[in-house]
Write an enzyme that holds these catalytic residues in place. Structure first.
Site, PDB file in Angstrom:
ATOM      1  N   GLY A  71      67.537  21.903  65.638  1.00 49.23           N
ATOM      2  CA  GLY A  71      68.774  22.334  64.799  1.00 49.23           C
ATOM      3  C   GLY A  71      69.164  21.440  63.641  1.00 49.23           C
ATOM      4  O   GLY A  71      70.307  21.356  63.003  1.00 49.23           O
ATOM      5  N   TRP A  74      70.493  23.021  60.325  1.00 48.05           N
ATOM      6  CA  TRP A  74      71.961  23.596  60.533  1.00 48.05           C
ATOM      7  C   TRP A  74      72.761  22.434  60.620  1.00 48.05           C
ATOM      8  O   TRP A  74      73.811  22.537  59.861  1.00 48.05           O
ATOM      9  CB  TRP A  74      71.868  24.156  61.825  1.00 48.05           C
ATOM     10  CG  TRP A  74      73.016  25.048  61.905  1.00 48.05           C
ATOM     11  CD1 TRP A  74      73.847  25.709  61.239  1.00 48.05           C
ATOM     12  CD2 TRP A  74      73.347  25.792  63.211  1.00 48.05           C
ATOM     13  NE1 TRP A  74      74.737  26.379  61.669  1.00 48.05           N
ATOM     14  CE2 TRP A  74      74.449  26.648  63.086  1.00 48.05           C
ATOM     15  CE3 TRP A  74      72.686  25.855  64.391  1.00 48.05           C
ATOM     16  CZ2 TRP A  74      75.091  27.508  64.132  1.00 48.05           C
ATOM     17  CZ3 TRP A  74      73.337  26.325  65.572  1.00 48.05           C
ATOM     18  CH2 TRP A  74      74.548  27.213  65.575  1.00 48.05           C
ATOM     19  N   HIS A 130      63.734  11.826  62.834  1.00 45.65           N
ATOM     20  CA  HIS A 130      63.251  12.502  63.976  1.00 45.65           C
ATOM     21  C   HIS A 130      62.954  11.076  65.037  1.00 45.65           C
ATOM     22  O   HIS A 130      62.422  11.518  66.123  1.00 45.65           O
ATOM     23  CB  HIS A 130      62.080  13.345  63.764  1.00 45.65           C
ATOM     24  CG  HIS A 130      62.458  14.471  63.284  1.00 45.65           C
ATOM     25  ND1 HIS A 130      63.423  15.333  63.802  1.00 45.65           N
ATOM     26  CD2 HIS A 130      61.701  15.289  62.375  1.00 45.65           C
ATOM     27  CE1 HIS A 130      63.265  16.577  62.876  1.00 45.65           C
ATOM     28  NE2 HIS A 130      62.323  16.694  62.001  1.00 45.65           N
ATOM     29  N   ARG A 160      68.210  21.005  72.159  1.00 47.83           N
ATOM     30  CA  ARG A 160      68.064  22.502  72.413  1.00 47.83           C
ATOM     31  C   ARG A 160      67.259  22.913  73.692  1.00 47.83           C
ATOM     32  O   ARG A 160      66.366  22.022  73.929  1.00 47.83           O
ATOM     33  CB  ARG A 160      67.460  23.029  71.152  1.00 47.83           C
ATOM     34  CG  ARG A 160      67.440  24.551  71.014  1.00 47.83           C
ATOM     35  CD  ARG A 160      66.613  25.049  69.764  1.00 47.83           C
ATOM     36  NE  ARG A 160      66.734  26.379  69.672  1.00 47.83           N
ATOM     37  CZ  ARG A 160      66.088  27.041  68.560  1.00 47.83           C
ATOM     38  NH1 ARG A 160      65.442  26.494  67.776  1.00 47.83           N
ATOM     39  NH2 ARG A 160      66.139  28.509  68.497  1.00 47.83           N
ATOM     40  N   SER A 168      59.738  27.618  68.833  1.00 48.51           N
ATOM     41  CA  SER A 168      59.863  27.156  67.415  1.00 48.51           C
ATOM     42  C   SER A 168      58.861  26.314  66.774  1.00 48.51           C
ATOM     43  O   SER A 168      58.232  26.552  65.518  1.00 48.51           O
ATOM     44  CB  SER A 168      61.235  26.825  67.405  1.00 48.51           C
ATOM     45  OG  SER A 168      61.802  26.293  66.032  1.00 48.51           O
ATOM     46  N   ARG A 297      63.585  30.835  60.841  1.00 53.12           N
ATOM     47  CA  ARG A 297      62.847  31.811  61.428  1.00 53.12           C
ATOM     48  C   ARG A 297      63.724  33.013  62.084  1.00 53.12           C
ATOM     49  O   ARG A 297      64.109  34.022  61.231  1.00 53.12           O
ATOM     50  CB  ARG A 297      61.853  31.311  62.284  1.00 53.12           C
ATOM     51  CG  ARG A 297      60.739  31.910  63.035  1.00 53.12           C
ATOM     52  CD  ARG A 297      59.908  31.552  64.068  1.00 53.12           C
ATOM     53  NE  ARG A 297      60.444  30.925  65.129  1.00 53.12           N
ATOM     54  CZ  ARG A 297      60.790  31.856  66.389  1.00 53.12           C
ATOM     55  NH1 ARG A 297      60.134  32.914  66.395  1.00 53.12           N
ATOM     56  NH2 ARG A 297      61.326  31.331  67.305  1.00 53.12           N
ATOM     57  N   LYS A 298      64.237  32.570  63.195  1.00 56.72           N
ATOM     58  CA  LYS A 298      65.029  33.673  63.863  1.00 56.72           C
ATOM     59  C   LYS A 298      66.500  33.102  64.126  1.00 56.72           C
ATOM     60  O   LYS A 298      67.563  33.793  64.007  1.00 56.72           O
ATOM     61  CB  LYS A 298      64.445  34.028  65.398  1.00 56.72           C
ATOM     62  CG  LYS A 298      63.454  34.967  65.215  1.00 56.72           C
ATOM     63  CD  LYS A 298      62.987  35.576  66.466  1.00 56.72           C
ATOM     64  CE  LYS A 298      62.405  37.030  66.476  1.00 56.72           C
ATOM     65  NZ  LYS A 298      61.985  37.244  68.004  1.00 56.72           N
TER      66      LYS A 298
HETATM   67  P1  A3P Z   1      63.649  29.338  65.564  1.00 56.85           P
HETATM   68  O1  A3P Z   1      62.301  28.789  65.153  1.00 56.85           O
HETATM   69  O2  A3P Z   1      64.073  29.485  66.860  1.00 56.85           O
HETATM   70  O3  A3P Z   1      64.227  30.434  64.676  1.00 56.85           O
HETATM   71  P2  A3P Z   1      65.226  22.408  62.538  1.00 56.85           P
HETATM   72  O4  A3P Z   1      65.865  22.810  61.575  1.00 56.85           O
HETATM   73  O5  A3P Z   1      65.386  21.248  63.463  1.00 56.85           O
HETATM   74  O6  A3P Z   1      63.618  22.206  61.916  1.00 56.85           O
HETATM   75  O7  A3P Z   1      65.135  23.472  63.540  1.00 56.85           O
HETATM   76  C1  A3P Z   1      64.559  24.750  63.118  1.00 56.85           C
HETATM   77  C2  A3P Z   1      65.145  25.984  64.170  1.00 56.85           C
HETATM   78  O8  A3P Z   1      66.581  26.024  63.711  1.00 56.85           O
HETATM   79  C3  A3P Z   1      64.437  27.357  63.694  1.00 56.85           C
HETATM   80  O9  A3P Z   1      64.599  27.997  64.946  1.00 56.85           O
HETATM   81  C4  A3P Z   1      65.225  27.953  62.584  1.00 56.85           C
HETATM   82  O10 A3P Z   1      65.385  29.353  62.775  1.00 56.85           O
HETATM   83  C5  A3P Z   1      66.908  27.220  63.232  1.00 56.85           C
HETATM   84  N1  A3P Z   1      67.832  27.336  62.197  1.00 56.85           N
HETATM   85  C6  A3P Z   1      67.539  26.888  60.965  1.00 56.85           C
HETATM   86  N2  A3P Z   1      68.979  27.135  60.310  1.00 56.85           N
HETATM   87  C7  A3P Z   1      69.922  27.721  61.256  1.00 56.85           C
HETATM   88  C8  A3P Z   1      71.155  27.975  61.251  1.00 56.85           C
HETATM   89  N3  A3P Z   1      72.053  27.768  60.035  1.00 56.85           N
HETATM   90  N4  A3P Z   1      71.757  28.285  62.311  1.00 56.85           N
HETATM   91  C9  A3P Z   1      71.229  28.569  63.526  1.00 56.85           C
HETATM   92  N5  A3P Z   1      69.954  28.232  63.615  1.00 56.85           N
HETATM   93  C10 A3P Z   1      68.977  27.779  62.381  1.00 56.85           C
END
Ligand code: A3P
Length: 331
Positions: A71, A74, A130, A160, A168, A297-298
């Site tokens: 996340g 986000w 990270h 998560r 992911s 992604r999702k």
């Molecule tokens: P998924 O692959 O399960 O969709 P990071 O930002 O730490 O690289 O993590 C990426 C993951 O967070 C991906 O998960 C991505 O789709 C999800 N993500 C990115 N932006 C987001 C948002 N605004 N709200 C919720 N999930 C989000």
């Protein structure tokens, strides 16, 4: 950069020759080394050593720490929006509508490699990382573990559900594999599962990474805020308020009345960010090739159900149960 950096680089070269090498999710282009119990890419270890030798923490620093795919994007957006809520309107001029959150919030371990630019950032500095908690210098983590006012800044951590993290990461790494110079074939889910279970990732073992920050957050709740992706998803407004309080920037009555919290939640939602032109079509600059869309992604809870085998689920759940036993942490 300067003479001090050169010494650190020499130390790194000398030391890395003695470290165990692991299999990389990105092939030979990224070397993975085992350092103090965590597998990390060499370019991150370079960052670790530069941070230890040269980074000057400030009490106002905010470090967003994450295990990859938990996340980061986000929370980069949400914290940026909280910090700058009085600098920009929520209209088309907001930076988050024009830039990928990655470009607004640099990685500490990468920015430090660019010499002095980290020192020229104005306070409060908001940086992402990270790195495991134990790889930060004592000047940051000891301060985090004490209540001294002259401290090394604050950490915000998000974790998560590990099965979703694996799925992911598998998708994300395969996108990158298709883009590296030699265009690697995709990793099978079995290979990704195996590496994840062994802790051979870009940030070591998921479970050890989470546990270090969890323990630090229990010891010093004012210095380390521990969040979960699933909580943020289910209760975004409450968690945005929690973040603002933690950062000593609580929402005023006027802000509450004008719906500021909801505006931030909406601005940073998956639906909003993932549909912006910059995040659909923009490119991620820097050493590692990518597209902004790789980070969206999702954005859902529980996608592991669509991918993992019953055996994988069993192993991952068992590991989580064992590792988090008696810690108060669960999924
Ligand atoms: P998924 O692959 O399960 O969709 P990071 O930002 O730490 O690289 O993590 C990426 C993951 O967070 C991906 O998960 C991505 O789709 C999800 N993500 C990115 N932006 C987001 C948002 N605004 N709200 C919720 N999930 C989000």
């Amino acid at each position: 950069a300067n003479e001090g950096y050169r010494k650190t680089y020499e130390k790194l070269e000398e030391m890395s020759a003695t470290l165990a090498q692991g299999e990389s999710w990105l092939g030979n282009g990224v070397q993975i080394l085992q350092f103090q119990g965590f597998w990390v890419p060499k370019f991150c270890l370079q960052g670790v050593m530069l941070i230890n030798d040269h980074f000057k923490p400030r009490p106002t620093d905010i470090i967003l720490s994450t295990f990859p795919k938990c996340g980061t994007t986000w929370l980069r957006a949400i914290i940026f929006a909280i910090l700058h809520r009085n600098s920009y309107g929520f209209d088309e001029n907001h930076p988050l509508l024009k830039s990928n959150p990655l470009n607004l919030v640099p990685f500490l371990e990468i920015l430090i490699q660019e010499g002095g630019s980290i020192e020229t950032l104005s306070s409060p500095r908001f940086l992402s990382s990270h790195l495991p908690f134990s790889l930060f210098p004592k000047s940051m983590t000891m301060a985090a573990a004490s209540s001294s006012p002259c401290d090394g800044g604050r950490f915000v951590y998000i974790c998560r559900e590990p099965k979703d993290v694996l799925v992911s990461m598998w998708h994300y790494m395969n996108k990158l594999r298709g883009r590296v110079a030699e265009e690697l074939p995709p990793l099978s889910l079995e290979q990704a599962f195996d590496l994840f279970c062994k802790g051979v990732t870009f940030s070591g073992s998921y479970w050890d990474h989470v546990l270090e920050y969890w323990k630090a957050s229990l010891e010093s709740p004012n210095k380390v805020l521990f969040l979960k992706y699933e909580d943020l998803k289910r209760e975004p407004s409450g968690n945005v308020r929690k973040l603002a309080d933690f950062l000593d920037l609580p929402f005023s009555v006027e802000e509450e009345n004008e719906g500021m919290v909801e505006k931030i939640v909406e601005l940073c939602s998956f639906e909003n960010l993932s549909n912006l032109d910059v995040n659909k079509n923009g490119k991620t600059p820097g050493k590692h090739p990518g597209a902004n869309s790789d980070f969206f992604r999702k954005g859902q809870i529980g996608d592991w159900r669509n991918h993992l085998t019953p055996q994988m689920i069993e192993v991952l759940d068992k590991t989580t149960k064992e590792k988090f036993q008696d810690t108060g942490l669960s999924f």
